[in-house]
Design an enzyme around this catalytic site. Structure first.
Site, PDB file in Angstrom:
ATOM      1  N   ASP A 110       0.816  -1.216   0.000  1.00 26.88           N
ATOM      2  CA  ASP A 110       0.000   0.000   0.000  1.00 26.88           C
ATOM      3  C   ASP A 110       0.848   1.263   0.000  1.00 26.88           C
ATOM      4  O   ASP A 110       0.680   2.158  -0.836  1.00 26.88           O
ATOM      5  CB  ASP A 110      -0.916  -0.041   1.234  1.00 26.88           C
ATOM      6  CG  ASP A 110      -1.771   1.205   1.352  1.00 26.88           C
ATOM      7  OD1 ASP A 110      -2.173   1.757   0.318  1.00 26.88           O
ATOM      8  OD2 ASP A 110      -2.031   1.636   2.494  1.00 26.88           O
ATOM      9  N   ASP A 157       0.283 -10.075   3.133  1.00 26.16           N
ATOM     10  CA  ASP A 157      -0.946  -9.930   3.939  1.00 26.16           C
ATOM     11  C   ASP A 157      -2.228 -10.042   3.117  1.00 26.16           C
ATOM     12  O   ASP A 157      -3.305 -10.193   3.682  1.00 26.16           O
ATOM     13  CB  ASP A 157      -0.947  -8.585   4.665  1.00 26.16           C
ATOM     14  CG  ASP A 157       0.130  -8.496   5.740  1.00 26.16           C
ATOM     15  OD1 ASP A 157       0.615  -9.553   6.167  1.00 26.16           O
ATOM     16  OD2 ASP A 157       0.490  -7.370   6.124  1.00 26.16           O
ATOM     17  N   ARG A 465     -11.793 -46.560 -10.053  1.00 30.20           N
ATOM     18  CA  ARG A 465     -12.305 -45.986 -11.301  1.00 30.20           C
ATOM     19  C   ARG A 465     -13.317 -46.899 -12.004  1.00 30.20           C
ATOM     20  O   ARG A 465     -13.692 -46.631 -13.141  1.00 30.20           O
ATOM     21  CB  ARG A 465     -11.139 -45.717 -12.264  1.00 30.20           C
ATOM     22  CG  ARG A 465     -10.217 -44.591 -11.820  1.00 30.20           C
ATOM     23  CD  ARG A 465      -9.252 -44.232 -12.941  1.00 30.20           C
ATOM     24  NE  ARG A 465      -8.459 -43.065 -12.626  1.00 30.20           N
ATOM     25  CZ  ARG A 465      -7.263 -43.100 -12.063  1.00 30.20           C
ATOM     26  NH1 ARG A 465      -6.730 -44.276 -11.739  1.00 30.20           N
ATOM     27  NH2 ARG A 465      -6.597 -41.989 -11.812  1.00 30.20           N
ATOM     28  N   LEU A 656       3.962 -39.302  -7.612  1.00 28.74           N
ATOM     29  CA  LEU A 656       4.332 -38.300  -6.605  1.00 28.74           C
ATOM     30  C   LEU A 656       3.469 -37.048  -6.764  1.00 28.74           C
ATOM     31  O   LEU A 656       3.314 -36.261  -5.836  1.00 28.74           O
ATOM     32  CB  LEU A 656       5.816 -37.951  -6.676  1.00 28.74           C
ATOM     33  CG  LEU A 656       6.384 -37.116  -7.828  1.00 28.74           C
ATOM     34  CD1 LEU A 656       6.152 -35.631  -7.626  1.00 28.74           C
ATOM     35  CD2 LEU A 656       7.872 -37.375  -7.967  1.00 28.74           C
TER      36      LEU A 656
END
Length: 745
Positions: A110, A157, A465, A656
């Protein structure tokens, strides 16, 4: 473009560092170079503007090589009191115009962006003062009458208006979640309460989302302090009830700027002493501090920052410098541009509302998703196993999976089970998907049966499946009647959607299917309609990017090309987004296919750049991009054509990609969608409705779509949705990762 007219762009990072800043800087530099501009990095933020000299450096393509995966900011940042003075501003103008720079990308929070806007507004007056002092010629001032500004919000933030996510917020949430997972194990070992303080002086985003992702028992945020004076007793009662129900650990998340309704600070030490005095429990405090800013950026922060940096550079190139300053943000995974003044004003308004103790207004200004997340968390932390018979008409709701396992499935089951029980209904877990339902593998789930599931990868209920056919459809109907099931929540992928649609279509033949059903998207492939992101796809993308980071470290030691195969079946989401997040030079997608001519062109490009000093080439291939030109075939072809110029290695990442704990996004999204799914099933079942639907997050909100729409929204042949938002990004990989040949010719 002639040298006299060449556009010159500056880029700086200011304020607190945030993971993903380097990805943005890289994109700005390379986009500018590709467009024929000169790009300068201003080191150490606004302080570098004042100092000039070596703090303002012209960048080339390789200047930003190897920074995509690094945390922090490679060009530095610093506080600059001098930039608030008139003399500092004048010196900044003079230093910029030494290089002919009159367009600036500012990446910061900001304060940094407000400073950029004020600098732009003062520019004409500063020019005049420099000319009058003889420090600048009239001709130079006349050529640069305006300063073009584009802002990117770098702040962990997530506290700035104009964007859904700020650069670094997702990565910070990763750090918080990793810490919470680690703390939970030690807390459970000793039956302790932990008070965790996270950053957020004026914004509770990290605390709120961290609490959801980490299954916290209580949260404090600046936007919504405890509503009454007896909140300490209510909090202690919640902790006490958690222990009574068998929970061994308790987590309280606290944003650093938390206060009560009277404006008094709520500190971690205060909470610690409160728990110890009232409950007599061993309590510990952990202040995460700057660890939240550290480490490599998440996959999201890499590709999002890359996309925003690319857009920022193009905006400065294409727009006239006198155009109003813009903030590049992201909404619903699409880049947006909003006037900087508007964003600054809206951001200030939230802080002012908090200061004025107008908390309802502060929450509404944060947006609907923030308010919804807070409401969801409050429901979860207040939920307790109710006494039997609390629902006016108790229902029996079944939960099951279908398709491959996806991180976040367990999170969704946990939320669904506990909310269903809280409403007074019986929750049934079906093991091993629809086959388990056929086999009668159905059991009632209680409150503690899902303890610890929120952070666990895989699918504790099991999945498969297999698609029921013929007599198995009849068996499914019989089982629904046998177990008196009033509604089904299917958490899974393409197979689950396909089966639910089949059951929905068979309602006229089998009355047992006249119950509400809803599909929650959970698949790493992200190939389902009605949702821009499926549960599990963010975790898989992070797994891929982590693996590629290691591959690149290995490959850069010698001249080597790596071909990395990723999952996705007929959908190129994982390949494309991992390519964008990792800096791959080439991505092969099933949507585009692969030809021998494509590969020959890529070999020519690789050979050219290896001859000019390149040490690593990265190619990412979707597993189904071509049935003939497999990963092994490509490696053999590249190896043969590369001869002694470079080596080729393959890496098939395999399962993985499906493993590991779910990412914060997948936990939060699973929670949000599971709440809506349970509400849907209860509402429809109590009405006697047989509505069936699939749910997802699309166009900035959660949408529930009639299951009849399923076949109309998909490319059934390739098992993917007809609309794929990420395909608009496919050209970025070449623009940012393959330098123009004229740079060396």
């Amino acid at each position: 473009m002639s040298a006299a007219k060449k556009i010159k762009i500056g880029v700086l990072t200011s304020g607190g560092d945030a993971q993903g800043m380097n990805a943005a800087v890289r994109a700005i530099v390379r986009t500018g170079i590709t467009e024929g501009c000169e790009v300068y990095a201003i080191y150490e933020g606004y302080e570098g503007l004042i100092r000039g000299g070596d703090f303002i450096r012209k960048m080339d393509w390789d200047s930003v090589g190897g920074i995509l995966h690094r945390g922090g900011t490679a060009i530095g940042t610093a506080r600059s009191p001098g930039f608030r003075t008139r003399e500092g501003l004048r010196q900044s103008v003079a230093n910029l115009l030494i290089h002919g720079i009159d367009r600036l990308v500012v990446i910061g929070g900001d304060g940094s962006l407000r400073g950029a806007q004020e600098f732009r507004e003062e520019w004409p007056g500063l020019l005049k003062e420099l000319v009058e002092a003889g420090q600048l010629s009239k001709s130079v001032a006349a050529r640069h009458p305006h300063l073009g500004i584009v802002g990117l919000v770098g702040s962990i933030d997530n506290d700035f208006s104009g964007t859904d996510m700020t650069i670094g917020a997702d990565s910070a949430l990763h750090r918080i979640t990793e810490a919470l997972d680690a703390i939970t194990s030690t807390a459970a070992s000793h039956q302790r309460t932990f008070v965790i303080e996270v950053m957020g002086r004026h914004c509770g985003y990290l605390a709120l989302m961290g609490a959801i992702a980490g299954s916290a028992d209580w949260v404090f945020i600046p936007e919504n302090p405890p509503e009454d004076d007896d909140w300490p007793e209510r909090m202690c009662e919640a902790m006490r009830a958690g222990r009574a129900s068998g929970r061994r650990d308790s987590l309280i998340i606290l944003a650093e700027g938390s206060r009560d309704r009277a404006g008094n600070a709520i500190t971690a030490d205060f909470i610690k002493h409160l728990i110890e005095e009232r409950l007599g429990e061993d309590t510990r405090v952990t202040i995460l501090g700057h660890v939240q800013r550290g480490g490599a950026p998440s996959a999201f922060d890499r590709w999002m920052s890359t996309l925003m940096g690319y857009t920022a550079a193009r905006e400065l190139i294409q727009a006239k410098p006198e155009r109003d300053s813009q903030v590049i943000g992201i909404r619903e995974n699409r880049v947006t541009m909003t006037p900087l003044l508007q964003c600054v004003a809206e951001t200030r308004t939230v802080a002012e509302a908090i200061k004025a103790q107008e908390y309802e207004r502060a929450m509404s200004l944060r947006g609907g998703s923030f308010t919804e997340a807070f409401r969801t968390l409050r429901t979860l932390v207040q939920s307790r196993p109710p006494q039997a018979g609390t629902a006016p008409r108790p229902l029996r709701l079944a939960i099951l999976h279908a398709g491959g396992p996806a991180p976040g499935m367990n999170t969704a089951v946990r939320v669904a089970v506990r909310l269903g029980i809280d409403h007074g209904h019986t929750m049934l877990g079906v093991r091993h998907g629809f086959q388990g339902l056929i086999d009668g593998d159905v059991h009632e789930m209680d409150w503690m049966s899902v303890s610890g599931w929120a952070t666990t990868g895989g699918a504790e209920l099991g999945t498969n499946r297999k698609i029921p056919r013929g007599p198995e459809i009849y068996q499914l109907a019989r089982r629904l009647e046998e177990f008196d099931i009033n509604g089904i929540l299917m958490i899974g992928g393409w197979t689950g959607y396909d089966i639910c649609y089949k059951l929905h279509s068979e309602r006229y033949n089998y009355p047992a299917f006249n119950i509400p059903m809803i599909c929650l998207p959970a698949t790493i492939n992200n190939n389902l309609p009605g949702s821009e992101l499926s549960i599990g796809s963010d975790t898989a993308l992070n797994n891929i990017v982590d693996a590629i980071d290691r591959i690149k470290q290995s490959a850069v030691a010698s001249r080597r090309c790596f071909v990395v195969e990723v999952m996705g079946r007929g959908c190129g989401y994982l390949a494309l987004m991992s390519g964008l997040a990792s800096g791959a030079e080439r991505v092969y997608l099933p949507e585009e296919g692969v030809t021998l001519n494509d590969m020959q062109k890529d070999i020519d490009e690789m050979s050219y750049w290896f001859q000019h000093g390149k040490r690593l080439s990265l190619v990412i291939r979707n597993e189904k991009s071509n049935p003939i030109y497999t990963t092994s075939f490509m490696c053999s072809l590249f190896e043969e054509e590369g001869a002694d110029l470079f080596e080729v290695r393959q890496s098939i990442l395999g399962h993985l990609q499906q493993g590991g704990s779910p990412s914060p996004f997948d936990r939060i999204q699973a929670t949000r969608l599971a709440v809506r799914c349970i509400d849907f099933l209860i509402d429809r079942a109590l009405q006697g409705s047989a509505d069936s639907a699939f749910i997802g997050y699309q166009d900035g909100r959660v949408q529930i779509i009639d299951l009849e729409e399923f076949p109309r929204r998909v490319d059934a042949e390739h098992a993917r949705p007809k609309q794929q938002w990420w395909m608009d990004l496919r050209d970025l990989t070449r623009v940012l990762n393959q330098p123009p040949r004229e740079l060396t010719d």
